[in-house]
Motif scaffolding. Structure first.
Motif, short mmCIF file in Angstrom:
data_model
loop_
_atom_site.label_atom_id
_atom_site.label_comp_id
_atom_site.label_asym_id
_atom_site.label_seq_id
_atom_site.Cartn_x
_atom_site.Cartn_y
_atom_site.Cartn_z
N GLY A 20 34.21 30.90 26.15
CA GLY A 20 33.72 32.25 25.93
C GLY A 20 34.41 33.28 26.82
N ARG A 21 34.17 34.52 26.51
CA ARG A 21 34.87 35.60 27.20
C ARG A 21 34.45 35.76 28.65
NH1 ARG A 21 35.24 40.40 22.57
NH2 ARG A 21 36.24 39.09 20.97
N THR A 22 33.23 35.35 28.99
CA THR A 22 32.79 35.48 30.38
C THR A 22 33.67 34.64 31.30
OG1 THR A 22 30.50 35.85 29.67
CG2 THR A 22 30.86 35.18 31.96
N TRP A 23 33.88 33.39 30.92
CA TRP A 23 34.74 32.52 31.72
C TRP A 23 36.21 32.89 31.56
CZ3 TRP A 23 33.24 29.57 35.54
CH2 TRP A 23 31.93 29.09 35.57
N GLY A 24 36.60 33.30 30.37
CA GLY A 24 38.00 33.66 30.14
C GLY A 24 38.43 34.87 30.93
N ALA A 25 37.49 35.78 31.19
CA ALA A 25 37.80 36.98 31.96
C ALA A 25 37.73 36.74 33.46
CB ALA A 25 36.85 38.11 31.57
N ASN A 26 37.35 35.53 33.86
CA ASN A 26 37.23 35.19 35.27
C ASN A 26 38.58 34.66 35.77
OD1 ASN A 26 36.71 33.90 37.77
ND2 ASN A 26 34.56 33.62 37.22
N ALA A 27 39.29 35.48 36.54
CA ALA A 27 40.62 35.09 37.00
C ALA A 27 40.58 33.85 37.89
CB ALA A 27 41.26 36.25 37.77
N GLU A 28 39.53 33.74 38.71
CA GLU A 28 39.44 32.58 39.60
C GLU A 28 39.25 31.29 38.81
OE1 GLU A 28 36.90 30.91 43.47
OE2 GLU A 28 36.23 32.71 42.39
N ALA A 29 38.44 31.35 37.75
CA ALA A 29 38.24 30.16 36.92
C ALA A 29 39.56 29.70 36.30
CB ALA A 29 37.21 30.44 35.83
N GLY A 30 40.36 30.65 35.85
CA GLY A 30 41.66 30.31 35.29
C GLY A 30 42.58 29.70 36.33
N ASN A 31 42.54 30.23 37.55
CA ASN A 31 43.38 29.70 38.62
C ASN A 31 42.96 28.28 39.00
OD1 ASN A 31 44.84 32.08 38.77
ND2 ASN A 31 43.55 32.96 40.35
N VAL A 32 41.65 28.02 39.02
CA VAL A 32 41.16 26.68 39.35
C VAL A 32 41.59 25.68 38.28
CG1 VAL A 32 39.10 25.25 39.64
CG2 VAL A 32 39.21 27.51 40.70
N LEU A 33 41.47 26.07 37.02
CA LEU A 33 41.89 25.18 35.94
C LEU A 33 43.40 24.95 35.97
CD1 LEU A 33 41.02 23.55 33.50
CD2 LEU A 33 41.24 25.60 32.09
N THR A 97 37.99 27.90 45.85
CA THR A 97 37.86 26.67 45.06
C THR A 97 39.22 26.04 44.76
OG1 THR A 97 35.93 27.69 44.00
CG2 THR A 97 36.80 25.70 42.99
N VAL A 98 40.25 26.88 44.61
CA VAL A 98 41.59 26.34 44.40
C VAL A 98 42.01 25.47 45.58
CG1 VAL A 98 44.03 26.95 44.12
CG2 VAL A 98 42.27 28.26 42.92
N GLY A 99 41.58 25.84 46.77
CA GLY A 99 41.90 25.06 47.97
C GLY A 99 41.34 23.66 47.91
N LEU A 100 40.17 23.51 47.28
CA LEU A 100 39.58 22.18 47.14
C LEU A 100 40.45 21.29 46.26
CD1 LEU A 100 37.12 20.39 47.82
CD2 LEU A 100 36.03 21.26 45.74
#
Length: 243
Positions: A20-33, A97-100
């Protein structure tokens, strides 16, 4: 490597489509993935190398030697766990979270190093007619390192295929840059013609890179494909027949 070199640049688009767009608009979520896509390469290397360690240590004819090798592996895992805890505390502080995920990459890297070192010592012992009981006697660090590098070259793709993956990473990264300039990578706006154009071009670059690299791998990795086909065929013949 497909995830590590190509999918890493399509994470926000994937999140927009699947979560969905909520997660897609989250730059940090994209970086973690994206970081997790890189992590899969470390997982693959560790899985192949560590499976060999367990297989060889488990087939030793000397129970004491088997116990010693497995105990050493457990000790290495303990030390790697400590290294993970220390590195994670710094990486999470600096990269979130990317650091983890980065700390997990470090842990998998060191576990793979030990497994490759074990494999190198194993084959050196076999090539010099040494007994498995003397496997713990490290021959020459330089010789062991050289053997480990040779083993690593044998379990990685052909150099030309690796170069193709590198070029695919660069091409998809440049393609993503044109999309991120207008923040379109965080959107899912099918009514916007410019979004459709740039996103379509970005997808076309990725698909072309995957098709080209896979085709090249199929041409240059024929011995591996024949070996894989033979393994699958043997597994099929070994299945018990059902009445």
């Amino acid at each position: 490597l497909v995830f590590c070199c190509v999918a890493v640049h399509y994470t926000n688009l994937l999140l927009n489509l699947l979560a969905g767009r909520t997660w897609g608009a989250n730059a940090e979520a994209g970086n973690v993935l994206a970081a997790f896509c890189v992590y899969t390469a470390f997982l693959a290397l560790n899985g192949m190398s560590e499976a060999f360690v367990y297989a060889v240590a488990g087939t030793s004819t000397n129970d004491v030697n088997t116990a010693a090798e497995l105990s050493k592996l457990s000790l290495v895992h303990t030390l790697v766990g400590l290294a993970f805890a220390v590195s994670a505390s710094f990486l999470v502080r600096d990269h979130g979270t990317v650091g983890l995920v980065m700390a997990n990459c470090v842990a998998m890297f060191f576990r793979s190093l030990y497994s490759l070192s074990f494999a190198a010592r194993y084959f050196l012992a076999a090539s010099t007619s040494r007994q498995k009981e003397r496997l713990a006697e490290l021959p020459n660090p330089a010789t062991t390192s050289a053997t480990a590098v040779k083993l690593l070259s044998k379990i990685t793709p052909h150099p030309v295929v690796l170069a193709a993956f590198s070029m695919s990473w660069f091409a998809t990264q440049q393609s993503l840059y044109s999309v991120t300039q207008k923040q379109y990578h965080l959107q899912l706006d099918v009514r916007n013609k410019e979004w459709l154009k740039l996103t379509g071009q970005h997808l076309a670059v990725g698909i072309s890179c995957v098709i080209g690299t896979v085709s090249l791998a199929m041409f240059l990795e024929k011995p591996f494909l024949r070996s894989l086909s033979g393994m699958v065929g043997r597994r099929g013949h070994e299945r018990p027949k059902q009445d």
